[in-house]
Enzyme design. Structure first.
Site, PDB file in Angstrom:
ATOM      1  N   ARG A  51       0.795  -1.231   0.000  1.00 39.55           N
ATOM      2  CA  ARG A  51       0.000   0.000   0.000  1.00 39.55           C
ATOM      3  C   ARG A  51       0.825   1.278   0.000  1.00 39.55           C
ATOM      4  NH1 ARG A  51      -2.641  -3.879   1.847  1.00 39.55           N
ATOM      5  NH2 ARG A  51      -0.637  -4.332   2.766  1.00 39.55           N
ATOM      6  N   THR A  52       1.795   1.352   0.894  1.00 41.89           N
ATOM      7  CA  THR A  52       2.505   2.626   1.061  1.00 41.89           C
ATOM      8  C   THR A  52       3.252   2.983  -0.219  1.00 41.89           C
ATOM      9  OG1 THR A  52       2.739   2.042   3.382  1.00 41.89           O
ATOM     10  CG2 THR A  52       4.073   3.880   2.586  1.00 41.89           C
ATOM     11  N   LYS A  80      25.900  -4.384  -2.163  1.00 39.02           N
ATOM     12  CA  LYS A  80      27.367  -4.418  -2.329  1.00 39.02           C
ATOM     13  C   LYS A  80      28.054  -3.749  -1.147  1.00 39.02           C
ATOM     14  CE  LYS A  80      26.658  -3.441  -7.198  1.00 39.02           C
ATOM     15  NZ  LYS A  80      26.817  -2.306  -8.125  1.00 39.02           N
ATOM     16  N   ARG A 101      11.395   3.804   3.225  1.00 39.49           N
ATOM     17  CA  ARG A 101      11.051   2.871   4.314  1.00 39.49           C
ATOM     18  C   ARG A 101      12.315   2.107   4.650  1.00 39.49           C
ATOM     19  NH1 ARG A 101       5.929  -1.120   4.502  1.00 39.49           N
ATOM     20  NH2 ARG A 101       5.001   0.884   5.060  1.00 39.49           N
ATOM     21  N   HIS A 129       5.270   5.923  11.428  1.00 41.13           N
ATOM     22  CA  HIS A 129       4.756   5.759  10.062  1.00 41.13           C
ATOM     23  C   HIS A 129       3.806   6.942   9.831  1.00 41.13           C
ATOM     24  CE1 HIS A 129       3.515   3.970   6.410  1.00 41.13           C
ATOM     25  NE2 HIS A 129       3.123   2.778   6.821  1.00 41.13           N
TER      26      HIS A 129
HETATM   27  N1   CP Z   1      -0.047  -0.037   5.959  1.00 40.51           N
HETATM   28  C1   CP Z   1       1.129  -0.290   5.353  1.00 40.51           C
HETATM   29  O1   CP Z   1       2.171   0.310   5.668  1.00 40.51           O
HETATM   30  O2   CP Z   1       1.057  -1.250   4.378  1.00 40.51           O
HETATM   31  P1   CP Z   1       2.266  -1.735   3.479  1.00 40.51           P
HETATM   32  O3   CP Z   1       3.272  -2.400   4.406  1.00 40.51           O
HETATM   33  O4   CP Z   1       1.688  -2.673   2.477  1.00 40.51           O
HETATM   34  O5   CP Z   1       2.895  -0.523   2.852  1.00 40.51           O
END
Ligand code: CP
Length: 306
Positions: A51-52, A80, A101, A129
């Site tokens: 999603r993110t 590497k 991320r 997040h």
């Molecule tokens: N909610 C969320 O962060 O989903 P993903 O890990 O799929 O990005």
């Protein structure tokens, strides 16, 4: 919010949060434009995501920008031995904004210290997040008509679940009542309870996911037990299925209750809940597109209404 990074939800004050939610409302009505013409956004995902990453990339595409990046760090020069610092400095040569991320808590903050390019934290370990929190707030305000004075029940992995940490930090501006439902091993970290104490926010800690708790809630925020954060897989197996929401458990819940989950789910919400009108997790993920369009344009200092 001026041109800058979004690393933690607590970097935003109440006014800035509400501004971003209003901006997201604008994008819900106007999802396609050329606001990002000529801009390049990098998405660097050192941990898996559906999603993110895809909603950030869709947000850029719908605003006319271009996306570069990786969804699997093993295909980058990280494999590497390139350091995070060097990766960020390199990508800063190519992109106007970096969405990242990373599995290390504090990685996004560190990135802001080695580049002038705005950084958006798309999740750093078990820490924060913030873009998820904005879409959660957007979903809460859209379904409840307000953010003030709501009873928010968080269930599951409150220790490693970064989304619940960010949500507590954000909701502190809106006089919530929190119910924290988890096993003792996966309890909300003490620092968040201390913060509630300092701010006079009412909260209740439960190990039992009882009808009373469900029926008092405006929002049920279910979470996945974060297997990837456990060093002992036997410990994960012992706690992973402690809390599962089934449709029959919602029989006496408030008509306005909405069930949120950052997703992905494993066993926390039985699929028989999906057809209940109180289930809102798929719409919640859709709202992520508008929240992320708001964040990207705000970080780049672009006013959508000019
Ligand atoms: N909610 C969320 O962060 O989903 P993903 O890990 O799929 O990005």
């Amino acid at each position: 919010m001026d041109t800058h990074s979004l690393v933690a939800i607590d970097d935003l004050n109440r006014h800035e949060i509400l501004d971003l939610l209003d901006r997201a409302s604008y994008f819900e009505k106007n999802p396609n434009s050329h606001l990002l013409d000529g801009k390049v956004v990098a998405t660097l995902f050192f941990e898996p995501s559906t999603r993110t990453r895809l909603s950030f990339e869709t947000a850029v595409n719908r605003l006319g920008g271009r996306v570069i990046g990786f969804s699997d760090a093993s295909t980058s020069s990280t494999s590497k031995g390139e350091t995070l610092k060097d990766t960020i400095k390199m990508v800063s040569n190519y992109a106007d904004l970096i969405v990242m991320r990373h599995f290390l808590e504090g990685a996004a903050r560190y990135a802001t210290e080695v580049t002038q390019v705005p950084i958006v934290n798309a999740g750093d370990g078990a820490n924060q997040h913030p873009s998820q929190t904005l879409l959660d707030l957007y979903s809460i305000r859209k379904t409840q008509g307000r953010l003030e004075g709501l009873t928010i029940t968080m269930v599951g992995d409150l220790k490693y679940g970064r989304t619940v940490h960010s949500l507590v930090m954000a909701m502190r501006h809106f006089k919530p009542v929190f119910n924290f439902v988890s096993s003792r091993e996966l309890a909300m970290p003490q620092e968040y309870l201390d913060l509630c104490d300092e701010l006079g926010i009412e909260y209740h800690v439960y190990t039992d996911f009882s009808p009373e708790v469900i029926n008092s809630s405006d929002i049920l925020y279910m979470t996945r037990v974060q297997r990837e954060r456990f060093s002992d897989i036997m410990e994960y197996e012992r706690v992973k299925d402690l809390y599962t929401l089934r449709n029959d458990m919602l029989a006496d819940s408030k008509p306005t209750l909405r069930i949120l989950h950052p997703l992905p789910r494993v066993n926390e919400i039985n699929i028989d809940v999906d057809d209940n009108p109180k289930a809102y997790y798929f719409e919640q993920a859709h709202n992520g597109l508008f929240a992320r369009q708001a964040i990207i344009t705000a970080c780049l200092g672009i006013n959508p209404e000019k």
